[in-house]
Structures are given as structure tokens and as C-alpha cells.
Design a protein around this motif. Structure first.
Motif, PDB file in Angstrom:
ATOM      1  N   VAL A   1     -19.501  42.514  15.665  1.00  0.00           N
ATOM      2  CA  VAL A   1     -19.995  41.497  16.617  1.00  0.00           C
ATOM      3  C   VAL A   1     -21.216  41.638  17.270  1.00  0.00           C
ATOM      4  O   VAL A   1     -21.662  42.768  17.566  1.00  0.00           O
ATOM      5  N   GLN A   2     -22.117  40.663  17.165  1.00  0.00           N
ATOM      6  CA  GLN A   2     -23.461  40.557  17.808  1.00  0.00           C
ATOM      7  C   GLN A   2     -23.780  39.948  18.939  1.00  0.00           C
ATOM      8  O   GLN A   2     -22.951  39.020  19.176  1.00  0.00           O
TER       9      GLN A   2
ATOM     10  N   GLY B   1     -18.184  45.970  23.944  1.00  0.00           N
ATOM     11  CA  GLY B   1     -17.570  45.820  22.612  1.00  0.00           C
ATOM     12  C   GLY B   1     -18.676  45.247  21.652  1.00  0.00           C
ATOM     13  O   GLY B   1     -18.170  44.890  20.346  1.00  0.00           O
ATOM     14  N   CYS B   2     -19.907  45.028  21.836  1.00  0.00           N
ATOM     15  CA  CYS B   2     -20.810  44.811  20.991  1.00  0.00           C
ATOM     16  C   CYS B   2     -21.505  45.694  19.976  1.00  0.00           C
ATOM     17  O   CYS B   2     -21.761  46.687  20.317  1.00  0.00           O
ATOM     18  N   ASP B   3     -21.559  45.397  18.793  1.00  0.00           N
ATOM     19  CA  ASP B   3     -22.005  46.232  17.734  1.00  0.00           C
ATOM     20  C   ASP B   3     -23.241  46.346  17.520  1.00  0.00           C
ATOM     21  O   ASP B   3     -23.819  47.463  17.130  1.00  0.00           O
ATOM     22  N   ILE B   4     -24.141  45.234  17.487  1.00  0.00           N
ATOM     23  CA  ILE B   4     -25.408  45.089  17.179  1.00  0.00           C
ATOM     24  C   ILE B   4     -26.066  43.897  18.275  1.00  0.00           C
ATOM     25  O   ILE B   4     -25.701  42.887  18.894  1.00  0.00           O
ATOM     26  N   VAL B   5     -27.099  44.358  18.923  1.00  0.00           N
ATOM     27  CA  VAL B   5     -27.986  43.599  19.632  1.00  0.00           C
ATOM     28  C   VAL B   5     -29.345  43.198  19.486  1.00  0.00           C
ATOM     29  O   VAL B   5     -29.912  43.985  18.873  1.00  0.00           O
TER      30      VAL B   5
ATOM     31  N   ILE C   1     -15.296  34.497   4.441  1.00  0.00           N
ATOM     32  CA  ILE C   1     -16.596  34.353   4.450  1.00  0.00           C
ATOM     33  C   ILE C   1     -17.157  34.785   5.739  1.00  0.00           C
ATOM     34  O   ILE C   1     -16.635  34.371   6.865  1.00  0.00           O
ATOM     35  N   GLY C   2     -18.428  36.064   5.777  1.00  0.00           N
ATOM     36  CA  GLY C   2     -18.832  36.268   7.074  1.00  0.00           C
ATOM     37  C   GLY C   2     -18.677  37.984   7.151  1.00  0.00           C
ATOM     38  O   GLY C   2     -17.717  38.417   6.922  1.00  0.00           O
ATOM     39  N   ASP C   3     -19.708  38.231   7.505  1.00  0.00           N
ATOM     40  CA  ASP C   3     -19.815  39.675   7.734  1.00  0.00           C
ATOM     41  C   ASP C   3     -20.258  40.253   9.138  1.00  0.00           C
ATOM     42  O   ASP C   3     -19.949  41.275   9.380  1.00  0.00           O
ATOM     43  N   THR C   4     -20.798  39.328   9.741  1.00  0.00           N
ATOM     44  CA  THR C   4     -21.091  39.732  11.269  1.00  0.00           C
ATOM     45  C   THR C   4     -20.992  38.338  11.971  1.00  0.00           C
ATOM     46  O   THR C   4     -21.112  37.122  11.327  1.00  0.00           O
TER      47      THR C   4
ATOM     48  N   VAL D   1     -19.831  38.125  23.630  1.00  0.00           N
ATOM     49  CA  VAL D   1     -19.169  39.501  23.116  1.00  0.00           C
ATOM     50  C   VAL D   1     -17.690  39.387  23.081  1.00  0.00           C
ATOM     51  O   VAL D   1     -16.973  39.928  22.090  1.00  0.00           O
ATOM     52  N   ARG D   2     -17.134  39.152  24.195  1.00  0.00           N
ATOM     53  CA  ARG D   2     -15.765  39.137  24.391  1.00  0.00           C
ATOM     54  C   ARG D   2     -15.283  38.055  23.673  1.00  0.00           C
ATOM     55  O   ARG D   2     -14.083  38.147  23.090  1.00  0.00           O
TER      56      ARG D   2
END
Length: 355
Positions: free
Chosen positions: A24-25, A49-53, A227-230, A243-244
């Protein structure tokens, strides 16, 4: 569900693609050169809970701030850069984990090559981001003058080809539109053309209420296809809400464990308790808990426990009294006025047991 196979890339400590969990970005909305405010917002995003900003790097002041911000946060950072290759070089020098940059917008091939050389040296991926509203005029002309899924894919592949000719393959791609159907089709087409990781999102989705609905439909449909990785839920508002929402989308598809789940039935003529009040109070309680437990609030003592038998704990209201049940088995009958207190005690027990 079976996910599409993609080539993994590494963004700081996070693997994207391959068999890695979907990340989740989000993106900060502070002025990046305000280091204190930007770092504080990144920390809030990470806590949610954000993985990448992603951070905006519109000028050299923002690029120079990257190093200090990196010292204050632990989540991987992506620099969002347009047109000026020097900003990318400066961000790389100061420890950025990834770039969001369309090489075709840089203009000079030598300048793109300079960025690629440094990115390759430090294993920094580049995300190509195509938006339906800003497609190249020549591309649009070949597709009737209007943005189409095919035009979005063609535009993305033009940028991809530039990087591939420079022997660079640490690539991630996004194809976003505010039109949900167009976005879905663009990603479907792209998934048939490349095996690079795909970053999903509905751009300019709107405010928290309407934007979450559009994003859930578009992102959820694609994730259900594998389909989808982020993902990023783009909202006009506090990015923590992005993020939520993103984590809730993943949770609803069984792709991530994220905090408690509230199971509550709709009100109907059989309901004899204030179910709306009970559900709201339970939701407030769950907002204080991070454990991925399932809690049910059911309005019917006849069917409630059976319909919510997968819940870790729950209540089923009746006239003047209610049931406390675990995994569908009734463990206690209590007066209606004691339902919430009894449920909260059982929730606390579960949380303590798991600790």
C-alpha cells in the motif's frame, strides 16, 4: 486467487512484484523542503500501515531535503519528479529508494542516460506513470483525439522502450484515469504486454467518501483478476485515509491481514435492539485495536450466531436480552443493557490471549 506473475523489484526494504505481498502506497501533501512536517506525516502514514511513501520533488530545495527526511523515517521513499533530470540525480545522491519519472518527458536522451546510470548503480527502480489526462498529443491523435486504454498503454510503452534501450529493467508501471472502466481496461491490456510490476490506482478519484468508492471498485476489480502489485487510493484529504482504505481493500479480498474486522447485519423488521448504536460503539472500540480479530454485531438471536460463525467473538441482540458467542457457539446470555460491556470484556480477553 491466482495473481499475475511479475518480475520483482526492490524499493528500499520492500519487494514489489513476484510473490511479494501487495503493498500500500500513499503520497505526502506537505512541502517536501519542510523536513519536520514531511517526516511527521510519513511517520503517521507508516503507523497507519503504509508500505511505501511518495514525496513531491518539484525543485532543488525538495531534492536536498531527501537526505534529512530519510534519517527521520524508516519507510521507503519514492521521489516524484517531472522534466528536470538534475532533481533525479540529486535525489539519488541523497538516498532516495525509487523514482517516479517518465523518461520521455525529460527530452534529452543523454540526460535520461545519466539518470539511468546512477539508478542502475544504486539499484533504484523507476516507476513510469501515465495519466489519461496528460497523454502526448501525437499519441492522442493516433487514437481519435481522446484518451483511450490503448492510448494509455502506447504512451507507457514509449517510456518503457526508452529505459529498455538503455538496458534498464527495474521498472514499475501505472496507468491511471478518473474513469474507472478506462483504468481497468488499460491495466488489463498492459498486463498482456509486459511482466513488469503494476501500481494500481484511480487518479483524481475525489474526496474521502466518493473517492474510496471509485477506488474500491477499480482497484478491487483488478486485484480480483490477479492484476496489481502495489496500490494507492488517491483522495482529496488526509493521506492517512488513503492508507486505511487501501488496506481495507486488500483485507476485503483476503490479500492482507489488517486490523479488526467488524461483521454487522443490516437492520430489518426482526431487529429489536438499537443495532446501529451497538455497531457504532463496537467500531469505536475496534479503532483502538490492531490485532486482526473478527467481531460480529448481529440483530437477531435466532440466526445471528450461525450467520457470523466465522467471527472470533460477537453479540446477537434480542428483546430485552442478547447472546455472546464465539465462533458461532453461544457462551453467555446477558441483559440487553449489559451487551456492550460483556462483549468488550471478551474482546479484551482475546487481545490479551494473542499477546
Amino acid at each position: 486467487m491466482e495473481r499475475r506473475k511479475t518480475c520483482p523489484i526492490r524499493i528500499g526494504t520492500v519487494t514489489v512484484g513476484g510473490a511479494a505481498p501487495i503493498s500500500v502506497q500513499s503520497m505526502t501533501n506537505t512541502k517536501t523542503d519542510d523536513i519536520t512536517a514531511t517526516a511527521a506525516q510519513i511517520q503517521r502514514l507508516a503507523a497507519a500501515g503504509c508500505d511505501i511513501v511518495r514525496i513531491a520533488v518539484p525543485d532543488m530545495a525538495a531534492a536536498l531535503a531527501v537526505e534529512k527526511i530519510k534519517e527521520l523515517v524508516t519507510v521507503p521513499l519514492v521521489a516524484d519528479i517531472h522534466f528536470d533530470y538534475r532533481l533525479a540525480l540529486s535525489a539519488i545522491e541523497r538516498g532516495i529508494d525509487a523514482l517516479r519519472l517518465n523518461p520521455g518527458n525529460i527530452g534529452d536522451v543523454e540526460q535520461v542516460a545519466a539518470v539511468v546510470k546512477e539508478a542502475k548503480k544504486k539499484r533504484i527502480p523507476i516507476r513510469i506513470g501515465v495519466n489519461a489526462g496528460s497523454l502526448d498529443k501525437a499519441v492522442l491523435a493516433r487514437h481519435g483525439g481522446h484518451p483511450t486504454p490503448e492510448a494509455m498503454v502506447e504512451s507507457a510503452m514509449n517510456h518503457v522502450n526508452i529505459l529498455e534501450r538503455l538496458d534498464f529493467f527495474d521498472i514499475k508501471i501505472s496507468l491511471k484515469a478518473h474513469n474507472v472502466s478506462m483504468t481497468i481496461r488499460a491495466y488489463e491490456l498492459m498486463s498482456e504486454v509486459v511482466d513488469y510490476p503494476l501500481h494500481l490506482g484511480i487518479t483524481e478519484a475525489g474526496t474521502v467518501k466518493s473517492g474510496i468508492i471509485k477506488s474500491a471498485v477499480g482497484i478491487g476489480a483488478l486485484l480480483a483478476e490477479g492484476i496489481g502489485d502495489t496500490i494507492r487510493v488517491s483522495l482529496t484529504g488526509d493521506p492517512v485515509e488513503e492508507v486505511r482504505a487501501g488496506n481495507e481493500i486488500l483485507k476485503s479480498l483476503g490479500l492482507k491481514e489488517y486490523g479488526p474486522t467488524l461483521i454487522s447485519c443490516p437492520t430489518c423488521g426482526r431487529t429489536s435492539v438499537d443495532l446501529i448504536f451497538l455497531a457504532q460503539k463496537v467500531e469505536e472500540k475496534l479503532n483502538q485495536i490492531k490485532k486482526p480479530i473478527k467481531v460480529a454485531v448481529m440483530g437477531c438471536v435466532v440466526n445471528g450466531p450461525g450467520e457470523a460463525k466465522e467471527a472470533d467473538i460477537g453479540i446477537a441482540g434480542g428483546k430485552g436480552q442478547g447472546l455472546i458467542f464465539r465462533k458461532g457457539e453461544v457462551i453467555q446470555k446477558v441483559p440487553e443493557e449489559d451487551l456492550l460491556a460483556a462483549l468488550f470484556r471478551e474482546i479484551d480477553k482475546i487481545v490479551e490471549e494473542e499477546n
